[in-house]
Design a protein around this motif. Structure first.
Motif, short mmCIF file in Angstrom:
data_model
loop_
_atom_site.label_atom_id
_atom_site.label_comp_id
_atom_site.label_asym_id
_atom_site.label_seq_id
_atom_site.Cartn_x
_atom_site.Cartn_y
_atom_site.Cartn_z
N UNK A 71 85.08 -38.37 -13.59
CA UNK A 71 83.77 -38.55 -13.64
C UNK A 71 83.33 -40.20 -13.50
N UNK A 72 84.08 -40.97 -13.94
CA UNK A 72 83.71 -42.44 -14.14
C UNK A 72 84.32 -43.19 -13.04
N UNK A 73 85.15 -42.57 -12.03
CA UNK A 73 85.34 -43.20 -10.89
C UNK A 73 84.40 -43.84 -9.94
N UNK A 74 84.38 -45.09 -9.40
CA UNK A 74 83.39 -45.63 -8.47
C UNK A 74 84.01 -46.59 -7.58
N UNK A 75 83.49 -46.89 -6.59
CA UNK A 75 83.68 -47.95 -5.53
C UNK A 75 82.45 -48.55 -5.13
N UNK A 76 81.90 -49.45 -5.56
CA UNK A 76 80.45 -49.80 -5.20
C UNK A 76 80.28 -51.38 -5.32
N UNK B 23 76.04 -58.35 -6.04
CA UNK B 23 76.98 -58.62 -4.80
C UNK B 23 78.56 -58.53 -4.91
N UNK B 24 78.72 -58.50 -6.32
CA UNK B 24 80.43 -58.23 -6.33
C UNK B 24 80.79 -56.76 -6.18
N UNK B 25 81.98 -56.48 -5.73
CA UNK B 25 82.50 -55.26 -5.53
C UNK B 25 83.29 -54.86 -6.72
N UNK B 26 82.80 -53.77 -7.22
CA UNK B 26 83.60 -52.85 -8.32
C UNK B 26 84.27 -51.67 -8.16
N UNK B 27 85.47 -51.53 -8.61
CA UNK B 27 86.35 -50.35 -8.40
C UNK B 27 86.67 -49.99 -9.74
N UNK B 28 86.58 -48.71 -9.95
CA UNK B 28 86.99 -48.14 -11.32
C UNK B 28 87.65 -46.95 -10.97
N UNK B 29 89.05 -46.71 -11.65
CA UNK B 29 89.63 -45.41 -11.38
C UNK B 29 90.60 -45.36 -12.82
N UNK B 30 91.07 -44.31 -13.12
CA UNK B 30 91.82 -44.05 -14.42
C UNK B 30 92.99 -45.12 -14.80
N UNK B 31 93.24 -45.90 -13.76
CA UNK B 31 94.27 -47.06 -14.32
C UNK B 31 93.73 -48.14 -14.54
#
Length: 196
Positions: A153-158, A120-128
């Motif tokens: 290729x590792x970016x995500x928001x889910x 249920x948590x929201x994850x956001x991954x970017x280069x920073x």
């Protein structure tokens, strides 16, 4: 009056002493067997209890060490894993079996990391940064070169799906969920506790 020689009296006293000593020695084997049976009767339940507790503890708990040079939890290297406690909350240490973590870890290898995010948590991954529910968890993607993949290729928001955990270390170079995704319930061994 009786004429008693001193040597004779000593001999008589000595033989009485010898006779008394011999009769005591004959009784000892019976006393020893009875004492042994009493000891076994008292010791056996205690021994069985100790063995049962040892078996329970041996099946429930594992102790493991992190022998990596660059540890993702730098101040910790020995862990106690409670295999009966799989109720993992955000911030707990989680022990799990590796899947999809090549080239750093073989499938099935036991790994300990922090459960930074839960279902249920929201994850956001970017280069920073990597954030969970808007809170910064860890910085960058420093292993992209080693993995020979672009940072994009590792970016995500889910949202973390059911029966899944987002895990991370405490150092930026931790090989964690940023690179390979979620840990699922079937991988979880139990909750871990850092001993030292």
């Amino acid at each position: 009056m009786f004429n008693i020689k001193p040597g004779k009296v000593m001999q008589t006293n000595h033989s009485k002493y010898t006779l008394a000593r011999t009769s005591t020695a004959k009784q000892r084997p019976y006393q020893t067997r009875a004492a042994l049976l009493r000891f076994i009767g008292k010791a056996l339940p205690i021994l069985l209890l100790v063995l049962a507790v040892e078996r329970y503890i041996g099946q429930r708990f594992l102790i493991g060490g992190d022998d990596q040079v660059d540890r993702c939890l730098p101040d910790k290297w020995v862990y106690l894993i409670d295999t009966h406690n799989k109720d993992i909350w955000r911030g707990d240490l989680i022990a799990f079996r590796a899947e999809r973590m090549a080239p750093f870890f073989k499938d099935g290898q036991i790994i300990v990391k922090i459960a930074a995010g839960v279902t249920g948590d929201t994850v956001h991954v970017d280069s920073q940064h990597t954030t969970i529910n808007g809170e910064r968890i860890i910085d960058g993607l420093p292993l992209t070169e080693k993995l020979k993949k672009p940072a994009a290729s590792f970016k995500r928001h889910e949202t973390i799906p059911p029966s899944a955990y987002w895990v991370t270390g405490q150092t930026d170079k931790s090989f964690d969920s940023r690179y390979w995704g979620y840990v699922y319930d079937h991988q979880v061994i139990g909750r871990a506790y850092a001993l030292f």
